[in-house]
Design a protein around this motif. Structure first.
Motif, PDB file in Angstrom:
ATOM      1  N   LYS A 103      49.958  42.943  40.410  1.00 52.63           N
ATOM      2  CA  LYS A 103      49.582  41.799  39.554  1.00 52.63           C
ATOM      3  C   LYS A 103      49.731  42.179  38.090  1.00 52.63           C
ATOM      4  CE  LYS A 103      47.192  39.257  42.892  1.00 52.63           C
ATOM      5  NZ  LYS A 103      47.910  38.138  43.466  1.00 52.63           N
ATOM      6  N   VAL A 141      38.309  35.243  36.690  1.00 59.41           N
ATOM      7  CA  VAL A 141      38.944  35.662  37.940  1.00 59.41           C
ATOM      8  C   VAL A 141      39.217  37.159  37.878  1.00 59.41           C
ATOM      9  CG1 VAL A 141      40.848  35.184  39.534  1.00 59.41           C
ATOM     10  CG2 VAL A 141      40.069  33.398  37.973  1.00 59.41           C
ATOM     11  N   LYS A 143      41.141  40.277  39.873  1.00 57.98           N
ATOM     12  CA  LYS A 143      42.208  40.467  40.870  1.00 57.98           C
ATOM     13  C   LYS A 143      42.506  41.942  41.048  1.00 57.98           C
ATOM     14  CE  LYS A 143      44.552  36.128  39.748  1.00 57.98           C
ATOM     15  NZ  LYS A 143      45.801  35.439  39.448  1.00 57.98           N
ATOM     16  N   VAL A 153      41.613  38.396  45.321  1.00 57.47           N
ATOM     17  CA  VAL A 153      41.310  37.547  44.162  1.00 57.47           C
ATOM     18  C   VAL A 153      39.886  37.019  44.303  1.00 57.47           C
ATOM     19  CG1 VAL A 153      41.912  35.396  42.982  1.00 57.47           C
ATOM     20  CG2 VAL A 153      43.719  36.872  43.876  1.00 57.47           C
ATOM     21  N   ILE A 155      36.895  34.761  42.410  1.00 57.51           N
ATOM     22  CA  ILE A 155      36.501  33.881  41.304  1.00 57.51           C
ATOM     23  C   ILE A 155      35.004  34.109  41.067  1.00 57.51           C
ATOM     24  CG2 ILE A 155      36.259  31.460  40.578  1.00 57.51           C
ATOM     25  CD1 ILE A 155      38.898  31.023  42.233  1.00 57.51           C
ATOM     26  N   GLU A 185      41.020  37.800  34.481  1.00 64.49           N
ATOM     27  CA  GLU A 185      41.882  36.696  34.057  1.00 64.49           C
ATOM     28  C   GLU A 185      41.061  35.445  33.774  1.00 64.49           C
ATOM     29  OE1 GLU A 185      45.491  36.355  36.498  1.00 64.49           O
ATOM     30  OE2 GLU A 185      45.282  34.191  36.338  1.00 64.49           O
ATOM     31  N   GLU A 186      41.534  34.714  32.803  1.00 64.05           N
ATOM     32  CA  GLU A 186      40.950  33.406  32.480  1.00 64.05           C
ATOM     33  C   GLU A 186      41.057  32.486  33.697  1.00 64.05           C
ATOM     34  OE1 GLU A 186      42.596  29.774  29.603  1.00 64.05           O
ATOM     35  OE2 GLU A 186      43.708  31.640  29.834  1.00 64.05           O
ATOM     36  N   PHE A 187      39.998  31.728  33.977  1.00 67.17           N
ATOM     37  CA  PHE A 187      40.025  30.753  35.069  1.00 67.17           C
ATOM     38  C   PHE A 187      40.783  29.517  34.606  1.00 67.17           C
ATOM     39  CE2 PHE A 187      38.275  27.045  37.244  1.00 67.17           C
ATOM     40  CZ  PHE A 187      38.363  27.436  38.565  1.00 67.17           C
ATOM     41  N   LEU A 188      41.720  29.067  35.434  1.00 69.04           N
ATOM     42  CA  LEU A 188      42.496  27.871  35.095  1.00 69.04           C
ATOM     43  C   LEU A 188      42.077  26.743  36.015  1.00 69.04           C
ATOM     44  CD1 LEU A 188      46.044  29.508  34.880  1.00 69.04           C
ATOM     45  CD2 LEU A 188      44.576  28.858  32.959  1.00 69.04           C
ATOM     46  N   GLU A 192      46.811  22.854  42.119  1.00 66.44           N
ATOM     47  CA  GLU A 192      47.769  23.905  42.463  1.00 66.44           C
ATOM     48  C   GLU A 192      49.014  23.310  43.096  1.00 66.44           C
ATOM     49  OE1 GLU A 192      44.707  27.087  44.087  1.00 66.44           O
ATOM     50  OE2 GLU A 192      46.768  27.799  44.236  1.00 66.44           O
ATOM     51  N   LYS A 214      44.809  25.588  50.874  1.00 68.36           N
ATOM     52  CA  LYS A 214      44.424  26.985  51.093  1.00 68.36           C
ATOM     53  C   LYS A 214      43.047  27.157  51.717  1.00 68.36           C
ATOM     54  CE  LYS A 214      47.189  29.907  48.226  1.00 68.36           C
ATOM     55  NZ  LYS A 214      47.980  29.373  47.116  1.00 68.36           N
ATOM     56  N   ASN A 224      39.145  30.882  51.156  1.00 66.30           N
ATOM     57  CA  ASN A 224      40.596  30.835  51.030  1.00 66.30           C
ATOM     58  C   ASN A 224      41.235  31.399  52.287  1.00 66.30           C
ATOM     59  OD1 ASN A 224      41.784  29.669  48.815  1.00 66.30           O
ATOM     60  ND2 ASN A 224      41.523  31.467  47.518  1.00 66.30           N
ATOM     61  N   MET A 273      49.488  26.413  38.587  1.00 69.91           N
ATOM     62  CA  MET A 273      48.329  25.544  38.366  1.00 69.91           C
ATOM     63  C   MET A 273      48.791  24.513  37.347  1.00 69.91           C
ATOM     64  SD  MET A 273      45.199  25.105  39.336  1.00 69.91           S
ATOM     65  CE  MET A 273      44.162  26.510  39.693  1.00 69.91           C
ATOM     66  N   LEU A 282      50.211  31.074  38.324  1.00 69.23           N
ATOM     67  CA  LEU A 282      49.102  31.853  38.876  1.00 69.23           C
ATOM     68  C   LEU A 282      49.608  33.169  39.436  1.00 69.23           C
ATOM     69  CD1 LEU A 282      47.119  29.204  40.961  1.00 69.23           C
ATOM     70  CD2 LEU A 282      46.439  30.229  38.794  1.00 69.23           C
ATOM     71  N   GLU A 283      50.722  33.089  40.129  1.00 68.66           N
ATOM     72  CA  GLU A 283      51.224  34.300  40.786  1.00 68.66           C
ATOM     73  C   GLU A 283      52.667  34.117  41.185  1.00 68.66           C
ATOM     74  OE1 GLU A 283      49.959  35.077  44.757  1.00 68.66           O
ATOM     75  OE2 GLU A 283      50.077  32.974  45.343  1.00 68.66           O
TER      76      GLU A 283
END
Ligand code: AMP
Ligand code: GLY
Length: 417
Positions: A103, A141, A143, A153, A155, A185-188, A192, A214, A224, A273, A282-283
């Motif tokens: 990541k 978040v 990860k 991951v 949250i 990481e900042e939550f978005l 999705e 998911k 998830n 996102m 996101l990934e």
């Protein structure tokens, strides 16, 4: 042509199903495969991670093309090893597989090429990470850097939760080596969406869009999972959104692949996102999605071998791909307790009672003396290609009821947008 498909899920069943329709194909092997795949291919008892055994098999059988489903062998360097032996294989080398396998690597790539994504910092020790928390608001978040079977991951809604997640990953090694480095990481927030692209060298050729579900339970409740259902096309991808994604994301990824010498032939799966401020990444995954494959591939009209070959020759163009205007939807029949603890070896009944236009792709199944048993968490992907999403949804739900195994469960709201 002799083809080897690596993997054992409904994604691989879909690939084998599609490849078996190609006139170019004389024989398909699948390692290790499953109870449904064995109707179309010869299943070989080698695990997807056992790269040396797979290589030995491909050399012995003079395999003309190998197609890799899951990420672990890709990140483990299967493509490099096969190529060293002069074998054709569809997928990224271990350098580009880091876009999924690390990541930190993928976030640094996004930052360097100004690809919109959440703000982040990476850490290799718990003290630094705990201090780093002060730079972020909640939720945030956390990860694990490496592969963690989709569980790496977390949250976190409070500092307490974040401290626990950091300790679990870095100190208690919950994900082993995968948690040696972590990302905060900042939550978005937003919606999705998954976008799968064929990769031909440094170029991305988008496939039709899909929407994955998911969470384990209806109304997006529960944990998830790998994905409990999916449909294609995804109406969130309006022409405007596609244009923005091409400009702000795909073009920049292509520049990055070129500048970093990461070009490959394979698939790049972009997890997005769609936020109020536009689409953000996101990934990355360097493989087909599961269950995205089950709804995207049935809509592809081309010969899949030809698509793979032209991606490998780096000649594939968007205009070469021809898609059905129909809609495809699948619902996953899962084992009770998935995604945590679930039992296996339950007899599966009723698949033969489903309508002939329903496609039942097998995930976690095995066959014994012509009887079918559960062998995993996501057992079946019940799929229908209909005139529209409504029709596909109705047919899937009408037919999934005919299938049963002990403690089977499935989401009832797939396709209710
Ligand atoms: P990833 O493996 O990075 O895609 O993360 C798995 C799932 O976690 C995603 O599909 C999202 O549902 C969620 N997720 C990951 N990163 C974020 C983020 N920055 N903000 C909100 N949700 C996220
Ligand atoms: N459906 C999500 C994935 O394949 O990673």
């Amino acid at each position: 042509m002799k083809i080897l498909v690596i993997g054992s899920g409904a994604r691989e069943h879909t690939l084998v199903w599609k490849l078996s329709q190609s006139e170019k194909v004389s024989k398909i092997f699948c390692a290790p495969g499953n109870g449904g795949i064995s109707d179309l291919a010869e299943c070989v008892n080698i695990k997807a991670e056992d790269i040396d055994m797979l290589l030995g098999f491909a050399i012995k059988e003079k395999i003309d093309l190998t197609v890799v489903g899951p990420e672990a062998p890709l990140v483990g360097g299967i493509v490099d090893k096969f190529r060293q032996e002069g074998l054709k294989i569809f997928g990224p080398g271990s350098n580009a597989a880091k876009l999924e396998g690390s990541k930190k690597f993928s976030k640094d790539f996004m930052a360097k090429y100004q690809i919109p994504t959440g703000r982040y910092e990476s850490f290799d020790n718990a003290d630094g990470a705990l201090k780093g928390l002060d730079e972020f608001d909640y939720p945030l978040v956390i990860k694990a850097d490496g592969l963690a079977a989709g569980k790496g991951v977390v949250i976190c809604n409070s500092k307490e939760e974040a401290k626990i997640a950091i300790k679990e990953m870095i100190i208690n090694k919950k994900f082993g080596e995968a948690g040696n480095n972590i990302i905060i990481e900042e939550f978005l927030s937003g919606t999705e969406a998954s976008l799968l692209c064929f990769v031909a060298g440094n170029r991305l050729i988008p496939m039709e869009s899909a929407r994955d579900y998911k969470k384990a339970y209806d109304g997006d409740e529960g944990l998830n999972t790998g994905g409990m259902g999916c449909f294609s096309p995804n109406p969130i991808f309006t022409d405007d959104l596609i244009a923005t994604v091409e400009d702000e994301i795909l073009n920049k990824i292509e520049t990055g692949l070129k500048e970093e010498n990461l070009g490959f032939s394979g698939v790049l799966f972009i997890g997005l996102m769609i936020t109020e401020g536009g689409p953000k990444v996101l990934e990355f995954n360097v493989r087909m999605g599961d269950p995205e494959t089950e709804v995207v591939i049935p809509r592809l009209k081309n010969d899949l071998v030809e698509v793979f070959e032209s991606a490998m020759d780096e000649t594939l163009e968007k205009s070469d791909l021809s898609w059905s205007s129909k809609a495809c939807l699948c619902v996953i029949a899962a084992s009770g307790g998935y995604p945590i603890n679930y039992e296996k070896d339950k007899v599966i009944n009723g698949i033969n009672n489903t309508h002939e236009n329903v496609i039942v792709f097998h995930g976690g199944t095995r066959k014994h003396d012509d009887e079918l048993f559960t062998n995993g968490g996501r057992v079946l992907a019940v799929t229908y290609l209909g005139n529209n999403i409504d029709e596909a949804r109705k047919e899937v739900y009408k037919n999934i009821e005919k299938i049963s195994f002990e403690k089977m469960f499935y989401r009832k709201d797939i396709g209710e947008i």
